[in-house]
Design a protein around this motif. Structure first.
Motif, PDB file in Angstrom:
ATOM      1  N   TYR A  67     -10.993   5.803  -4.812  1.00  0.00           N
ATOM      2  CA  TYR A  67     -11.334   4.760  -5.786  1.00  0.00           C
ATOM      3  C   TYR A  67     -11.225   3.381  -5.157  1.00  0.00           C
ATOM      4  N   TYR A  68     -10.121   3.122  -4.464  1.00  0.00           N
ATOM      5  CA  TYR A  68      -9.915   1.785  -3.902  1.00  0.00           C
ATOM      6  C   TYR A  68     -10.775   1.546  -2.667  1.00  0.00           C
TER       7      TYR A  68
ATOM      8  N   ALA B 240      -0.437   0.049  -8.229  1.00  0.00           N
ATOM      9  CA  ALA B 240      -1.741  -0.610  -8.147  1.00  0.00           C
ATOM     10  C   ALA B 240      -2.543  -0.396  -9.421  1.00  0.00           C
ATOM     11  N   ASN B 241      -2.504   0.802  -9.957  1.00  0.00           N
ATOM     12  CA  ASN B 241      -3.329   1.108 -11.127  1.00  0.00           C
ATOM     13  C   ASN B 241      -2.992   0.228 -12.320  1.00  0.00           C
TER      14      ASN B 241
ATOM     15  N   ARG C  10      -5.267  -2.614 -12.469  1.00  0.00           N
ATOM     16  CA  ARG C  10      -6.630  -2.257 -12.869  1.00  0.00           C
ATOM     17  C   ARG C  10      -6.704  -1.946 -14.359  1.00  0.00           C
TER      18      ARG C  10
ATOM     19  N   SER D 127       0.814  -1.214   0.000  1.00  0.00           N
ATOM     20  CA  SER D 127       0.000   0.000   0.000  1.00  0.00           C
ATOM     21  C   SER D 127       0.848   1.266   0.000  1.00  0.00           C
TER      22      SER D 127
ATOM     23  N   GLU E 244      -7.736  -7.430 -10.230  1.00  0.00           N
ATOM     24  CA  GLU E 244      -8.040  -6.838  -8.935  1.00  0.00           C
ATOM     25  C   GLU E 244      -6.755  -6.711  -8.115  1.00  0.00           C
TER      26      GLU E 244
ATOM     27  N   ARG F 240     -14.037   0.469  -4.040  1.00  0.00           N
ATOM     28  CA  ARG F 240     -13.988  -0.856  -4.656  1.00  0.00           C
ATOM     29  C   ARG F 240     -13.819  -1.972  -3.615  1.00  0.00           C
ATOM     30  N   TYR F 241     -13.008  -1.723  -2.600  1.00  0.00           N
ATOM     31  CA  TYR F 241     -12.651  -2.800  -1.660  1.00  0.00           C
ATOM     32  C   TYR F 241     -13.053  -2.517  -0.215  1.00  0.00           C
TER      33      TYR F 241
ATOM     34  N   HIS G 229      -4.367   2.126  -0.488  1.00  0.00           N
ATOM     35  CA  HIS G 229      -5.649   1.502  -0.142  1.00  0.00           C
ATOM     36  C   HIS G 229      -6.635   2.502   0.452  1.00  0.00           C
TER      37      HIS G 229
END
Length: 391
Positions: free
Chosen positions: A340-341, A88-89, A92, A81, A97, A344-345, A336
């Motif tokens: 956006y994240y 991370a992107n 995506r 993180s 995921e 999503r999560y 995280h």
């Protein structure tokens, strides 16, 4: 006369760099010409990798690698993180995921224990890739991470955008980051604050010839010219992107790469100067930790400060330094926690990442800085923290 502003990072461009770009501008090719292959070959040699593929930036390097490895819908990528958004992107972008791992709060690095816990949270889904980040230039535990990734059926992809010139140390000796001894690929960035600069630019290195060829397809629309075809003929089996790095920037990259040893030596010397001057300043302030296996080529000079114990907010410290002509930054907001994240999560508890973020502050570090600049920064920091001029 006011002293010059000291940013947290910046490029060092010298006359021979300017001459290299001017020579490229006078040539026949501004892009897709001979400078590209020459830069790739020099870079591969510098990091000990068989293959290098240049691209337009470090984000593109990560994206191309995901594409070339076939990561996609239904897959999971594990990412620490504490990193820039791009790590991370890139997962995506290809429909995979992300499972975020925690990090060591002293170094900011994902370790095997953090990866093992993240693998459990993957919940039986296919983990396609694990992306350790060599934060600040400090090298992650590549052998330990590689063993876990292999057991999980995943490939290791190093986000080495901070770590050009760093090496992993063991009893067998040192291996440069980028040699890909434990990974499928390593990605680099040549943004102006990085160890060498091309303005914008990136590179993927790998020991896998097939992967290198797929990377080249991914950076140029997926376009191939079959042998024996008409002179104008090209074909596209699957779409790629226009991620090509122009000859002009490759010429600058080659010139900068020739100075890599000097730049790394300067960064290490400046980091040692910071360590000497920060020692004893306050029990609530220390340098970020580098693991014993890391032969670090410092990209960032990050201190960890207990701002509450010091009685001052980080915002006030950054603003106080800025008033003295000193730049500072925070690396990074845990990914995280980004909106956006979170949507999503959901909200996630990663205590190591939270502890790192709460204390991290990056101070000026670049080869153009000198020890007098370090003294000015630490003295300014001491004044801002209310510790007096302790230097």
């Amino acid at each position: 006369m006011a002293e010059p502003f000291l940013p947290y990072g910046r490029q060092v461009i010298e006359e021979d760099d300017i001459a290299a770009v001017a020579e490229a501008l006078r040539g026949d090719f501004l892009t897709t010409g001979p400078q590209v292959g020459a830069f790739e070959a020099a870079f591969a040699e510098a990091v000990g990798a068989p293959h290098a593929v240049a691209c337009i930036n470090g984000t593109a390097a990560l994206h191309m690698t995901m594409m070339a490895l076939g990561v996609g819908e239904g897959d999971v990528c594990i990412v620490p993180s504490v990193t820039f958004l791009a790590t991370a992107n890139c997962a995506r972008y290809v429909g995979a995921e992300v499972v975020f791992s925690d990090v060591d709060p002293q170094s900011g690095l994902m370790g095997p224990d953090h990866l093992a816990e993240a693998l459990q949270r993957a919940g039986g889904r296919r983990v396609a890739a694990v992306l350790p980040v060599h934060l600040r230039g400090a090298v992650a535990d590549l052998p330990g991470l590689a063993r876990l990734a292999q057991d999980a059926g995943a490939v290791l992809v190093e986000d080495a955008c901070h770590a050009l010139g760093s090496a992993h140390r063991s009893e067998a000796g040192e291996r440069p980051v980028g040699a890909c001894d434990w990974s499928a690929a390593s990605t680099f960035s040549f943004h102006p604050v990085k160890t060498i600069a091309t303005g914008e630019g990136g590179m993927v290195v790998t020991a896998d010839a097939g992967l290198a060829e797929r990377l080249r397809l991914a950076r140029s629309h997926g376009m191939v010219r079959p042998e024996g075809g008409d002179p104008w003929w090209y074909e596209m089996d699957s779409p790629g992107y226009n991620y090509r790095l122009p000859d002009i920037l490759c010429a600058l990259g080659r010139s900068q790469l020739a100075k890599l040893d000097r730049f790394v030596s300067a960064r290490r010397a400046l980091s040692l100067a910071y360590a000497r001057r920060l020692e004893g300043l306050s029990p609530h302030l220390r340098l970020a930790h580098d693991p014993e296996w890391s032969r670090t080529a410092p990209h960032l000079l990050t201190i960890l400060a207990d701002f509450e114990a010091l009685g001052v907010s980080r915002k006030a410290v950054i603003e106080g330094l800025a008033r003295q002509g000193i730049g500072a930054q925070v690396h990074y907001i845990p990914v995280h926690t980004q909106p956006y994240y979170r949507r999503r999560y959901g909200d996630q508890a990663l205590p190591g990442a939270a502890a790192w973020y709460a204390r991290a502050l990056s101070l000026p570090l670049y080869p153009g800085l000198d020890e007098a600049g370090v003294e000015r920064v630490v003295s300014g920091l001491a004044r801002t923290l209310g510790l007096g001029d302790r230097i």
